[in-house]
Structures are given as C-alpha cells and as structure tokens.
Scaffold this motif. Structure first.
Motif, PDB file in Angstrom:
ATOM      1  N   ALA A  44     -27.949 -15.395 -10.954  1.00 21.19           N
ATOM      2  CA  ALA A  44     -27.397 -14.403 -10.487  1.00 21.19           C
ATOM      3  C   ALA A  44     -25.768 -14.786  -9.580  1.00 21.19           C
ATOM      4  O   ALA A  44     -26.068 -15.547  -7.959  1.00 21.19           O
ATOM      5  CB  ALA A  44     -28.763 -14.071  -9.565  1.00 21.19           C
ATOM      6  N   LYS A  45     -25.064 -15.362  -9.729  1.00 18.30           N
ATOM      7  CA  LYS A  45     -23.896 -16.266  -9.098  1.00 18.30           C
ATOM      8  C   LYS A  45     -23.334 -14.671  -8.904  1.00 18.30           C
ATOM      9  O   LYS A  45     -23.333 -13.916  -9.346  1.00 18.30           O
ATOM     10  CB  LYS A  45     -23.396 -16.699  -9.912  1.00 18.30           C
ATOM     11  CG  LYS A  45     -24.245 -18.296 -10.400  1.00 18.30           C
ATOM     12  CD  LYS A  45     -23.446 -19.109 -11.388  1.00 18.30           C
ATOM     13  CE  LYS A  45     -24.547 -20.375 -11.813  1.00 18.30           C
ATOM     14  NZ  LYS A  45     -23.517 -20.982 -12.728  1.00 18.30           N
ATOM     15  N   PHE A  46     -22.710 -14.593  -6.959  1.00 20.78           N
ATOM     16  CA  PHE A  46     -21.334 -14.427  -6.876  1.00 20.78           C
ATOM     17  C   PHE A  46     -19.907 -15.335  -7.030  1.00 20.78           C
ATOM     18  O   PHE A  46     -19.798 -16.073  -6.306  1.00 20.78           O
ATOM     19  CB  PHE A  46     -21.585 -13.827  -5.555  1.00 20.78           C
ATOM     20  CG  PHE A  46     -21.539 -12.391  -5.202  1.00 20.78           C
ATOM     21  CD1 PHE A  46     -19.956 -11.824  -5.214  1.00 20.78           C
ATOM     22  CD2 PHE A  46     -21.989 -11.978  -4.653  1.00 20.78           C
ATOM     23  CE1 PHE A  46     -19.523 -10.360  -5.448  1.00 20.78           C
ATOM     24  CE2 PHE A  46     -22.061 -10.195  -4.599  1.00 20.78           C
ATOM     25  CZ  PHE A  46     -20.717  -9.150  -4.684  1.00 20.78           C
ATOM     26  N   THR A  47     -19.480 -15.007  -7.726  1.00 19.79           N
ATOM     27  CA  THR A  47     -18.111 -15.320  -8.085  1.00 19.79           C
ATOM     28  C   THR A  47     -17.022 -15.750  -6.926  1.00 19.79           C
ATOM     29  O   THR A  47     -16.941 -14.493  -5.802  1.00 19.79           O
ATOM     30  CB  THR A  47     -16.742 -15.071  -9.273  1.00 19.79           C
ATOM     31  OG1 THR A  47     -17.767 -14.461 -10.286  1.00 19.79           O
ATOM     32  CG2 THR A  47     -16.468 -14.915  -9.683  1.00 19.79           C
ATOM     33  N   LEU A  48     -16.752 -17.132  -7.010  1.00 26.17           N
ATOM     34  CA  LEU A  48     -14.962 -17.001  -5.992  1.00 26.17           C
ATOM     35  C   LEU A  48     -14.537 -16.066  -5.826  1.00 26.17           C
ATOM     36  O   LEU A  48     -13.820 -15.349  -6.338  1.00 26.17           O
ATOM     37  CB  LEU A  48     -14.998 -18.345  -5.961  1.00 26.17           C
ATOM     38  CG  LEU A  48     -14.379 -18.771  -5.164  1.00 26.17           C
ATOM     39  CD1 LEU A  48     -14.480 -19.313  -3.693  1.00 26.17           C
ATOM     40  CD2 LEU A  48     -13.211 -20.437  -5.071  1.00 26.17           C
ATOM     41  N   HIS A  49     -14.720 -15.359  -4.464  1.00 26.63           N
ATOM     42  CA  HIS A  49     -13.487 -14.266  -4.356  1.00 26.63           C
ATOM     43  C   HIS A  49     -12.823 -14.035  -2.714  1.00 26.63           C
ATOM     44  O   HIS A  49     -13.259 -14.734  -2.288  1.00 26.63           O
ATOM     45  CB  HIS A  49     -13.907 -12.511  -4.792  1.00 26.63           C
ATOM     46  CG  HIS A  49     -14.779 -12.504  -3.815  1.00 26.63           C
ATOM     47  ND1 HIS A  49     -16.071 -13.030  -4.146  1.00 26.63           N
ATOM     48  CD2 HIS A  49     -14.727 -11.789  -3.233  1.00 26.63           C
ATOM     49  CE1 HIS A  49     -16.945 -12.417  -3.238  1.00 26.63           C
ATOM     50  NE2 HIS A  49     -16.718 -11.540  -2.235  1.00 26.63           N
ATOM     51  N   GLN A  50     -12.260 -13.491  -2.740  1.00 29.64           N
ATOM     52  CA  GLN A  50     -11.220 -12.828  -1.160  1.00 29.64           C
ATOM     53  C   GLN A  50     -11.389 -11.157  -1.056  1.00 29.64           C
ATOM     54  O   GLN A  50     -11.714 -11.421  -2.214  1.00 29.64           O
ATOM     55  CB  GLN A  50     -10.516 -13.292  -1.277  1.00 29.64           C
ATOM     56  CG  GLN A  50      -9.998 -14.420  -0.769  1.00 29.64           C
ATOM     57  CD  GLN A  50      -8.001 -14.902  -1.067  1.00 29.64           C
ATOM     58  OE1 GLN A  50      -7.182 -14.646  -2.099  1.00 29.64           O
ATOM     59  NE2 GLN A  50      -7.743 -15.139   0.470  1.00 29.64           N
ATOM     60  N   ASP A  51     -12.325 -11.216  -0.148  1.00 34.58           N
ATOM     61  CA  ASP A  51     -13.248  -9.671  -0.305  1.00 34.58           C
ATOM     62  C   ASP A  51     -11.980  -8.940  -0.444  1.00 34.58           C
ATOM     63  O   ASP A  51     -11.846  -7.443  -0.849  1.00 34.58           O
ATOM     64  CB  ASP A  51     -14.216  -9.159   1.493  1.00 34.58           C
ATOM     65  CG  ASP A  51     -15.389  -9.771   0.955  1.00 34.58           C
ATOM     66  OD1 ASP A  51     -15.140 -10.276   0.218  1.00 34.58           O
ATOM     67  OD2 ASP A  51     -15.352  -9.513   2.557  1.00 34.58           O
ATOM     68  N   LEU A  52     -10.511  -8.958   0.206  1.00 34.65           N
ATOM     69  CA  LEU A  52     -10.064  -8.058   0.264  1.00 34.65           C
ATOM     70  C   LEU A  52      -9.061  -7.958  -1.457  1.00 34.65           C
ATOM     71  O   LEU A  52      -8.237  -6.959  -1.304  1.00 34.65           O
ATOM     72  CB  LEU A  52      -8.492  -9.155   0.692  1.00 34.65           C
ATOM     73  CG  LEU A  52      -7.181  -8.021   1.465  1.00 34.65           C
ATOM     74  CD1 LEU A  52      -7.100  -6.504   1.860  1.00 34.65           C
ATOM     75  CD2 LEU A  52      -6.384  -8.596   2.175  1.00 34.65           C
ATOM     76  N   GLY A  53      -9.380  -8.828  -2.577  1.00 35.07           N
ATOM     77  CA  GLY A  53      -8.858  -8.794  -3.532  1.00 35.07           C
ATOM     78  C   GLY A  53      -9.191  -7.345  -4.391  1.00 35.07           C
ATOM     79  O   GLY A  53      -8.936  -7.140  -5.331  1.00 35.07           O
ATOM     80  N   TYR A  54     -10.888  -6.670  -3.344  1.00 32.19           N
ATOM     81  CA  TYR A  54     -11.300  -5.767  -4.243  1.00 32.19           C
ATOM     82  C   TYR A  54     -11.317  -4.782  -3.563  1.00 32.19           C
ATOM     83  O   TYR A  54     -10.734  -3.405  -4.357  1.00 32.19           O
ATOM     84  CB  TYR A  54     -12.263  -5.881  -4.147  1.00 32.19           C
ATOM     85  CG  TYR A  54     -13.749  -7.038  -4.865  1.00 32.19           C
ATOM     86  CD1 TYR A  54     -14.096  -6.139  -5.858  1.00 32.19           C
ATOM     87  CD2 TYR A  54     -13.772  -8.106  -4.304  1.00 32.19           C
ATOM     88  CE1 TYR A  54     -15.197  -7.339  -6.574  1.00 32.19           C
ATOM     89  CE2 TYR A  54     -14.370  -9.043  -5.102  1.00 32.19           C
ATOM     90  CZ  TYR A  54     -15.065  -9.052  -6.237  1.00 32.19           C
ATOM     91  OH  TYR A  54     -16.191  -9.037  -7.429  1.00 32.19           O
ATOM     92  N   TRP A  55      -9.627  -4.345  -2.877  1.00 27.26           N
ATOM     93  CA  TRP A  55      -9.156  -3.177  -1.595  1.00 27.26           C
ATOM     94  C   TRP A  55      -8.366  -2.770  -2.022  1.00 27.26           C
ATOM     95  O   TRP A  55      -7.830  -3.675  -2.587  1.00 27.26           O
ATOM     96  CB  TRP A  55     -10.150  -3.587  -0.553  1.00 27.26           C
ATOM     97  CG  TRP A  55     -10.921  -3.906   0.146  1.00 27.26           C
ATOM     98  CD1 TRP A  55     -12.405  -3.545  -1.177  1.00 27.26           C
ATOM     99  CD2 TRP A  55     -11.809  -4.732   1.386  1.00 27.26           C
ATOM    100  NE1 TRP A  55     -13.632  -3.932   0.018  1.00 27.26           N
ATOM    101  CE2 TRP A  55     -13.066  -4.826   0.844  1.00 27.26           C
ATOM    102  CE3 TRP A  55     -11.167  -5.202   2.027  1.00 27.26           C
ATOM    103  CZ2 TRP A  55     -13.743  -5.069   2.278  1.00 27.26           C
ATOM    104  CZ3 TRP A  55     -11.963  -5.494   2.678  1.00 27.26           C
ATOM    105  CH2 TRP A  55     -13.549  -6.224   2.650  1.00 27.26           C
ATOM    106  N   PRO A  56      -7.888  -1.772  -2.358  1.00 28.95           N
ATOM    107  CA  PRO A  56      -6.088  -1.646  -2.072  1.00 28.95           C
ATOM    108  C   PRO A  56      -5.679  -1.010  -0.921  1.00 28.95           C
ATOM    109  O   PRO A  56      -5.757  -2.384   0.368  1.00 28.95           O
ATOM    110  CB  PRO A  56      -6.898   0.658  -1.645  1.00 28.95           C
ATOM    111  CG  PRO A  56      -8.007   0.581  -1.547  1.00 28.95           C
ATOM    112  CD  PRO A  56      -8.599  -0.554  -1.861  1.00 28.95           C
ATOM    113  N   THR A  57      -4.128  -2.178  -1.481  1.00 28.79           N
ATOM    114  CA  THR A  57      -3.601  -2.242  -0.087  1.00 28.79           C
ATOM    115  C   THR A  57      -2.672  -0.802   0.635  1.00 28.79           C
ATOM    116  O   THR A  57      -2.928   0.476  -0.064  1.00 28.79           O
ATOM    117  CB  THR A  57      -1.806  -2.926  -1.583  1.00 28.79           C
ATOM    118  OG1 THR A  57      -1.374  -1.814  -2.384  1.00 28.79           O
ATOM    119  CG2 THR A  57      -2.506  -3.803  -2.467  1.00 28.79           C
ATOM    120  N   GLY A  58      -1.793  -0.765   1.124  1.00 29.61           N
ATOM    121  CA  GLY A  58      -0.992  -0.412   2.103  1.00 29.61           C
ATOM    122  C   GLY A  58      -1.629   0.670   3.508  1.00 29.61           C
ATOM    123  O   GLY A  58      -1.373   0.956   4.167  1.00 29.61           O
ATOM    124  N   THR A  59      -3.052  -0.316   3.168  1.00 29.43           N
ATOM    125  CA  THR A  59      -3.749   0.171   3.926  1.00 29.43           C
ATOM    126  C   THR A  59      -2.914  -0.524   5.942  1.00 29.43           C
ATOM    127  O   THR A  59      -1.944  -1.613   5.875  1.00 29.43           O
ATOM    128  CB  THR A  59      -5.272  -1.035   4.409  1.00 29.43           C
ATOM    129  OG1 THR A  59      -4.667  -2.513   4.645  1.00 29.43           O
ATOM    130  CG2 THR A  59      -5.963  -0.207   3.235  1.00 29.43           C
TER     131      THR A  59
END
Length: 274
Positions: A129-144
């Motif tokens: 039950a691991k949460f992989t190392l990441h940055q939240d912004l990597g999941y979200w759209p650009t251009g905001t």
C-alpha cells in the motif's frame, strides 16, 4: 501576538510566523492537535462509509491508489475515494474543511478555494500500500493562471513508520517540476498513478502524526509514503487541497475536476507526464 494566540481558535487554526516561514523554506509544515477526538468521531463515520465501498456510482473515483483500475475491491491495498463531498453533499462545510480552509488562506492567500477532497486508507498488513514518490503538480494540467497550492492531510489514525506515514524531501519544491511517468501501464487510462525516481543524495524524511494532527504541503514538494506493515492498524487520511480561485475556475473550464472520471485532453493540457 502571544504564543497562546496561535493554534486552534474555534473554527480557525492560526498559523504562527515561524510555521509560515518553515512552509516556504521546506515546502511543508506539521500542525498538531488540530481536531479533537469528538470531531474525529463524526468524520470517521462518513469516512468508513466511503472506504467500505458503500457509496454507489463513483466509477474510477473509488479505486486502489497503489494499483491498476481493474483491481477488484477485495484486493485493494490503498483504498481511495475521490471527491467525497461531491458524492455526499452533507459533508460540505464540516469542521475539518473549515479549519483547513483557514490554514490555506493564511499560507497561500485569502482567495484560497477548495479544489478537491479525498479519503485514503491503507489496509492493515498490506506492505504494497505504497504511494509512489511524486509531486502533486505532476498530476495536474498546465496553463493555469498560477500553480500555488496548499494540500492539508488530516491523520484520522496515528501515522507512523509501521503503517506507512507520509515522507518528504524537504526543500525539493525549490528545484522545479520533474518528469513523471506512469507506474502501471503506458498511460493514465490503465492507472492514475504517476511517479518519479529518488535521485542520488536525496534523503526521505518521515512525518509521523498523532490522530488529529495535520500536515500541509505545497504543489512541488516531493513526497510519498510506504506500505502498511502493521497487522492490525489502518492508516486513514482525509485530504483537502486549496488553490487560487482563478486556478480552480481554469481547471473547471477545461473539464478538470480532479475526478478520475474526467475526460481531459492531456495532449493539450499536459502536466509533467512523459
């Protein structure tokens, strides 16, 4: 202000200048004793209703955040329920939502707006039950219009090394956005999970919490969590994430709600996925 003027004050939690400075420097802070046991009891009832799979018609918003979308519920390790206040509107405006909004406004600005909420639960005896190392912004759209984010994570249970507490790389938010890759399959259709590799010289710092404590992190801090090695203890977390009003309005305009059921054109609004 006196030291007693900081901390829990009714429906607000007053963040100290020192905590604000640490948030900017390290990309996260830990706030203690934000909710009482009685307040948590009310939240736990709704939380467990979702995590048991009792809420209908959630589609991919009910899934395993450590595995592919086609994993059967009985095999879930990291049970995920996205947007609980969407599926149960009576949850809107609960005490945790009010307190985390208060915190976010102090850290990122008065127009901090709830962007999404989420229930996460690591089942006992699930080291996967691991949460992989990441940055939240990597999941979200650009251009905001901006990317600034305050994500609050409430410990519904004590969180520690054994049951897979959050870990971070302090200061990593100052190094920009890394390329994220799918962990399962070739794209986000087979699994929502993205991740980055730990680089040489980087050190993970665990953030153990007592029930009722909160961590707050920004959109670029590298973070994740280990599996649950406890034979008996769940690790349950209630997440609320806040962004500017303009940012949230842009996301909704392009059809992005943080639901795993969204149909977003990632070729046009590509995050850090490569």
């Amino acid at each position: 202000m006196n030291q007693t003027d900081y901390g829990r004050q009714g429906d607000d939690y007053i963040v100290s200048p020192e905590q604000k400075a640490l948030y900017q420097e390290h990309g996260y802070i830990t706030l203690r004793n934000v909710l009482t046991g009685e307040e948590l009891n009310d939240i736990e009832q709704e939380f467990d209703h979702f995590i048991s799979g009792s809420v209908p018609d959630m589609g991919r918003d009910f899934c395993d955040m450590s595995g592919p979308y086609d994993r059967k519920f009985e095999d879930f390790a990291l049970v995920n329920a996205m947007l609980p206040t969407k599926y149960e509107p009576a949850l809107q405006g609960n005490i945790y939502e009010k307190l985390s909004a208060s915190i976010a406004k102090q850290l990122i600005g008065d127009d901090a707006t709830l962007d999404y909420d989420q229930f996460l639960a690591k089942r006992p005896a699930r080291p996967d039950a691991k949460f992989t190392l990441h940055q939240d912004l990597g999941y979200w759209p650009t251009g905001t219009p901006d990317t600034i984010t305050a994500t609050c994570s409430l410990a519904v249970d004590d969180a520690n090394s054994e049951n897979g507490c959050l870990y971070v790389i302090p200061g990593s938010h100052q190094q920009g956005l890394r390329v994220h890759k799918p962990v399962h399959g070739k794209d986000r259709e087979s699994s929502h999970i993205l991740g980055v590799a730990l680089l040489d010289g980087e050190t993970l710092v665990e953030l153990p919490l007592n029930k009722g404590d909160i961590t707050v992190h920004n959109e670029l801090i590298l973070h994740g969590s280990g599996g649950n090695r406890s034979e008996t203890s769940w690790r349950r977390t209630y997440i609320t994430a806040f962004r500017s009003k303009a940012c949230v309005e842009f996301e909704r305009q392009i059809g992005f709600t943080h639901s795993h059921n969204d149909k977003v054109n990632w070729a046009t609004h590509l995050g850090a996925l490569k």
